[in-house]
Design an enzyme around this catalytic site. Structure first.
Site, PDB file in Angstrom:
ATOM      1  N   GLY A 366      -0.285   4.421  15.310  1.00 34.10           N
ATOM      2  CA  GLY A 366      -0.228   3.453  16.390  1.00 34.10           C
ATOM      3  C   GLY A 366      -1.287   2.388  16.211  1.00 34.10           C
ATOM      4  N   GLY A 368      -4.222   0.380  18.423  1.00 34.50           N
ATOM      5  CA  GLY A 368      -4.981   0.237  19.650  1.00 34.50           C
ATOM      6  C   GLY A 368      -5.671  -1.104  19.709  1.00 34.50           C
ATOM      7  N   GLY A 369      -6.360  -1.366  20.794  1.00 32.00           N
ATOM      8  CA  GLY A 369      -7.053  -2.627  20.948  1.00 32.00           C
ATOM      9  C   GLY A 369      -8.171  -2.808  19.942  1.00 32.00           C
ATOM     10  N   PHE A 370      -8.728  -1.699  19.451  1.00 35.85           N
ATOM     11  CA  PHE A 370      -9.839  -1.779  18.524  1.00 35.85           C
ATOM     12  C   PHE A 370      -9.423  -1.479  17.093  1.00 35.85           C
ATOM     13  CE2 PHE A 370     -12.933  -0.688  22.161  1.00 35.85           C
ATOM     14  CZ  PHE A 370     -12.963  -2.029  22.530  1.00 35.85           C
ATOM     15  N   GLY A 371      -8.140  -1.355  16.842  1.00 32.57           N
ATOM     16  CA  GLY A 371      -7.700  -1.131  15.474  1.00 32.57           C
ATOM     17  C   GLY A 371      -6.644  -0.048  15.377  1.00 32.57           C
ATOM     18  N   ASP A 484     -12.406   4.230  31.069  1.00 32.28           N
ATOM     19  CA  ASP A 484     -11.103   3.718  30.620  1.00 32.28           C
ATOM     20  C   ASP A 484     -10.077   4.845  30.555  1.00 32.28           C
ATOM     21  OD1 ASP A 484      -9.403   1.678  29.932  1.00 32.28           O
ATOM     22  OD2 ASP A 484      -9.815   1.808  27.796  1.00 32.28           O
TER      23      ASP A 484
END
Length: 675
Positions: A366, A368-371, A484
Site C-alpha cells: 500500500g 501511506g502519506g509518508f511512503g 492519529d
C-alpha cells in the site's frame, strides 16, 4: 492437556515453600538428551529471569533449538503474583517450580505447578508454571481460555454466622474482584469486605496478562461459579486453572495497599452509593501502576550508515543486548543512546533490497502519506513489512527518530511490533512484523469484505484497540498519545486481532500534565481529531479517546465518519440522533445480524458516544472504557450531543427524522497531513 492427569496436593518443599498442586501430562514422555530435553533446559534457564524482569511478571516462550520442524518444540509460561516488589522472590519461585515439576513429573512432556508459601510467609508471592509440547498450549483464543486441570483447595473451618449471608458475601467479594481484575491492564486485582461476615475477608483474582478482558472475566467467572454451597462458607480457599486463579482468606495474604473495599450484600442500600460510581471517574485504587517515570530528558535514537559500519559489514539480524547507537541527519547533529532493545535489529540496506525484491511492485502492500509499504521475507522464512519513507513525504528525520524511539520501547500484544530499522543516505526504513490481513479499513468499508468481520471479531477488535491505548496512556514505560488513531492505522493479524500502528505523530506525555498545547502545526486526520486539538492544538489522552469513539462507531456501522448521514455532516450526529430516538439498531452494519448481540452493540454505541463528547472532561478515560466494555452490568451514563454536532448544508432542522441513510460520498472532510 489431553488424557488423564495426576493431581498431587500440598507437597511441602523446603524453606516453607509449598507446591499447592501439580499436574503431569499423560502423553508420551521425552528421553534424556533428546531435543525436547534440550529445549526444556533452555526454558528452565531463561524463564525465571525473564518472568521476574518483565513489567507484567509474566512470560510465555517457545524453545525450538536445533529443530527444523515441530518435533521437540517446548512451549511454556510463567506468572508471578503482581503484588510483589521482590523480583528475586519471583525468580526463585519460578525456578523452584521448574525443579519441582521435573522431580514430580520426570520425563513428562507436559506439567503444571501451582506454587505458593505457607501462612508464615503470607506476603511472599506465589507463582505458576506450565510447559507442554502441545502447539495450542499458549493459545489465548476465546473458548480455550482456562483449559487445563481445575484445582481447588479450601480451609476445613467454616466462617461463623448465617450460612446464606456468608455465602452471598463470599460470592459478592470474589465476583467483584474478578471483574476488577478483568478490567485492569495487568489482569490483577485485590479487594476486601468487612461487615458482611463475622470476619474481614480478603480476595485476589489474577489472569495471565495476555488474555483479553473478556476472556479473563470468563475464565474467572467459571472459577467463582464452581464454588458450591459447602465451600462458599469456608474460612478461605483458592481455585486455579492455568490461565486464571482466585483466592480468598480471613487474613491479608497479599501486599497491595490499593486494594478495593467491596460492599457486602447486606450493607448495600436500595439506592446505589455515590462512592463506587465516582471511583470509575477518578483514580482506581485497584489498578496497580506499571509506569516508571521516564528520564527528564529523553534522548532520541536513529540509525545511520556510520553505525552500520561500526557493527561490521554483515549484521544479518542486528545485535541484541546493551549497545551504543549513534544517529544523525546530514552533518547537523549526532544523537547517542545506550539502551537494551530486545529483538531489535539494525538492517543493512542490501538486506532490505533482497528481502523486498528491490521494492518490486508485486510486493507493494500500500501507499501511506509518508511512503509505500512493502512485503518482504528473509531467507529463514520470517516475513516482514517494510515502510520506506519518502524523502519529501513530510516525515523527516525527527518523525523517523520519534517512531523508532517509541515503538522500540513499547511492547504490547495490541501494538504492532517494530523489528528494526535501516538508515543509509536518504533512505529511512522501518521494518515491522508482517500482518497478513492488512488494515481495518480494508474490511469494514468494503461491501464484500465487511461480511468477513462478524460481531465476535468486531468486538475483539474494539476491545483490543482499547487495551492498546490503555497501555500507551497508563502502563507503558512512556506515557504516549498516539494522535492519529483511525481504521487504516489498526492492523489485523492472522486471527483478526487488532494492533495499533503508525507512531509518526505520537507524543510522549508528561505524567504530571493533564493536557499539552502543540508548538507545531496541528497534524493528523480530520474526522478523528478531537475539537480542542483541531481548533486550538490542545491534546491529551482524551484526544485519543475521542478518536477511539469515532473508530468504534465506524466498526459498528461499517460507515465512514466523513460521510454525510441523514441531515448531519458526519456519522457522530447521525448516531446520536438514532440513539436518542431509540432507533440505534438502524445504525448497525447491514452485514451484521443483531439478534443475540443487540445489547452488546447498543452498549458499544453508548460508550462510543461518551468518547466523542465535545468537552474533553466529559469523556471517559481508556481505563473507564475497558471497565464499561468488560462489565456488562455496569450502568452507563447517557451521552450528551457529540462534537461537530451540526446539520449538513443539504439538511435543516425540519428534515424528517426518518431519513437515516448515509451518502456514498467517499471524500474525507479534510486531512492536514496525508496518512
Amino acid at each position: 492437556m489431553a488424557g488423564v492427569l495426576l493431581l498431587v496436593l500440598l507437597v511441602l518443599m523446603p524453606a516453607s515453600a509449598t507446591a499447592i498442586g501439580h499436574v503431569c501430562g499423560s502423553g508420551a514422555n521425552y528421553t534424556a538428551n533428546s531435543t525436547y530435553h534440550s529445549n526444556l533446559a533452555v526454558l528452565n534457564a531463561t524463564l525465571p529471569g525473564n518472568a521476574s524482569s518483565s513489567p507484567q511478571l509474566f512470560v510465555n516462550a517457545t524453545a525450538n533449538a536445533n529443530t527444523n520442524g515441530t518435533a521437540g518444540v517446548v512451549r511454556a509460561l510463567a506468572l508471578c503474583r503482581h503484588d510483589t516488589t521482590n523480583l528475586t522472590a519471583c525468580r526463585e519461585c519460578v525456578a523452584s517450580s521448574f525443579a519441582y515439576a521435573q522431580k514430580m513429573c520426570p520425563n513428562h512432556t507436559a506439567a503444571t505447578v501451582y506454587y505458593d508459601y505457607d501462612e508464615t510467609n503470607a506476603l511472599k508471592p506465589g507463582c505458576l508454571l506450565g510447559f507442554s509440547g502441545d502447539r495450542g498450549f499458549l493459545s489465548t483464543a476465546s473458548g480455550t481460555t482456562g483449559n487445563g486441570t481445575f484445582f481447588q483447595y479450601f480451609n476445613t473451618v467454616n466462617i461463623a454466622g448465617n450460612a446464606g449471608v456468608v455465602a452471598a458475601a463470599v460470592r459478592q467479594l470474589l465476583s467483584q474482584t474478578a471483574r476488577d481484575a478483568a478490567a485492569a491492564a495487568r489482569r490483577f486485582a485485590t479487594g476486601f469486605m468487612d461487615g458482611g461476615t463475622t470476619t474481614t475477608l480478603y480476595a485476589l483474582a489474577q489472569c495471565t496478562p495476555d488474555l483479553s478482558a473478556g476472556d479473563c472475566l470468563g475464565c474467572l467467572q467459571r472459577l467463582v461459579g464452581s464454588i458450591n454451597a459447602t465451600n462458599s462458607v469456608r474460612l478461605g480457599g483458592r481455585i486455579f486453572r492455568l490461565r486464571c486463579n482466585v483466592r480468598f482468606e480471613a487474613f491479608m495474604f497479599f501486599d497491595d495497599k490499593n486494594m478495593r473495599r467491596i460492599p457486602s450484600p447486606t450493607s448495600m442500600s436500595p439506592a446505589p452509593a455515590p462512592a463506587p460510581a465516582s471511583k470509575r471517574h477518578g483514580v482506581k485504587p485497584w489498578v496497580i501502576a506499571l509506569s516508571v517515570a521516564a528520564s527528564v530528558a529523553l534522548v532520541a535514537i536513529c540509525f545511520i550508515a556510520y553505525c552500520l559500519r561500526r557493527l561490521r559489514k554483515k549484521n544479518t539480524k542486528g545485535t541484541q543486548g546493551k549497545r551504543t547507537h549513534e544517529f544523525q541527519e546530514g552533518d547537523e547533529q549526532v544523537w547517542e543512546m545506550e539502551t537494551e532493545l530486545a529483538d531489535f535489529s539494525v538492517f543493512d540496506f542490501n538486506q532490505i533490497l533482497e528481502a523486498t525484491d528491490n521494492f518490486s511492485e508485486e510486493n507493494k502492500l500500500g501507499e501511506g502519506g509518508f511512503g509505500p509499504v512493502y512485503k518482504g521475507g528473509f531467507a529463514d522464512g520470517v516475513e516482514i513489512a517494510v515502510k520506506r519513507l519518502d524523502a519529501d513525504s513530510g516525515q523527516g528525520f525527527i518523525e523517523f527518530k520519534n517512531e523508532v524511539e517509541l515503538i522500540a520501547k513499547l511492547q504490547h500484544r495490541n501494538l504492532v511490533r517494530l523489528m528494526g530499522c535501516c538508515s543509509q543516505g536518504e533512505e529511512k526504513i522501518l521494518v515491522y512484523e508482517y500482518l497478513p490481513n492488512k488494515s481495518l479499513d480494508f474490511f469494514i468499508f468494503d461491501e464484500d469484505r465487511k461480511a468477513l468481520l462478524d460481531w465476535d471479531k468486531r468486538i475483539v477488535i474494539i476491545i483490543g484497540t482499547a487495551e492498546g491505548l490503555l497501555y500507551l496512556h497508563k502502563h507503558s514505560r512512556l506515557r504516549v498519545i498516539h494522535r492519529d488513531l483511525k481504521p487504516s492505522n489498526i492492523l489485523l493479524d492472522s486471527e483478526m486481532n487488532a494492533k495499533i500502528s503508525d507512531f509518526g505523530l505520537a507524543k510522549i506525555f508528561s505524567s504530571n500534565n493533564t493536557d499539552t498545547n502543540t508548538t507545531r502545526k496541528v497534524v493528523g486526520t480530520y474526522g478523528y481529531m478531537a475539537p480542542e486539538y483541531a481548533s486550538h492544538g490542545i491534546f491529551s489522552i482524551k484526544s485519543d479517546v475521542f478518536s477511539f469513539g469515532v473508530l468504534t462507531l465506524e466498526i459498528v456501522s461499517g460507515k465512514r465518519n466523513s460521510h454525510e448521514c441523514g441531515a448531519f455532516i458526519n456519522l457522530l450526529g447521525h448516531a446520536w440522533q438514532l440513539f436518542e430516538e431509540e432507533s440505534w439498531s438502524e445504525l448497525i452494519d447491514a452485514a451484521l445480524v443483531p439478534n443475540i448481540y443487540s445489547t452488546e452493540m447498543m452498549r458499544c454505541i453508548n460508550i462510543a458516544l461518551l468518547c466523542v463528547q465535545e468537552n474533553a472532561v466529559d469523556r471517559p478515560t481508556m481505563l473507564d472504557v475497558i471497565a464499561m466494555l468488560s462489565n456488562k452490568t455496569m450502568i452507563l451514563q447517557k451521552p450528551k450531543h457529540p462534537a461537530y454536532f451540526s446539520l449538513s448544508t443539504a439538511g435543516n432542522k425540519e428534515a424528517p427524522t426518518t431519513t437515516h441513510s448515509c451518502s456514498v460520498n467517499d471524500v474525507t472532510i479534510s486531512t492536514v497531513t496525508p496518512r
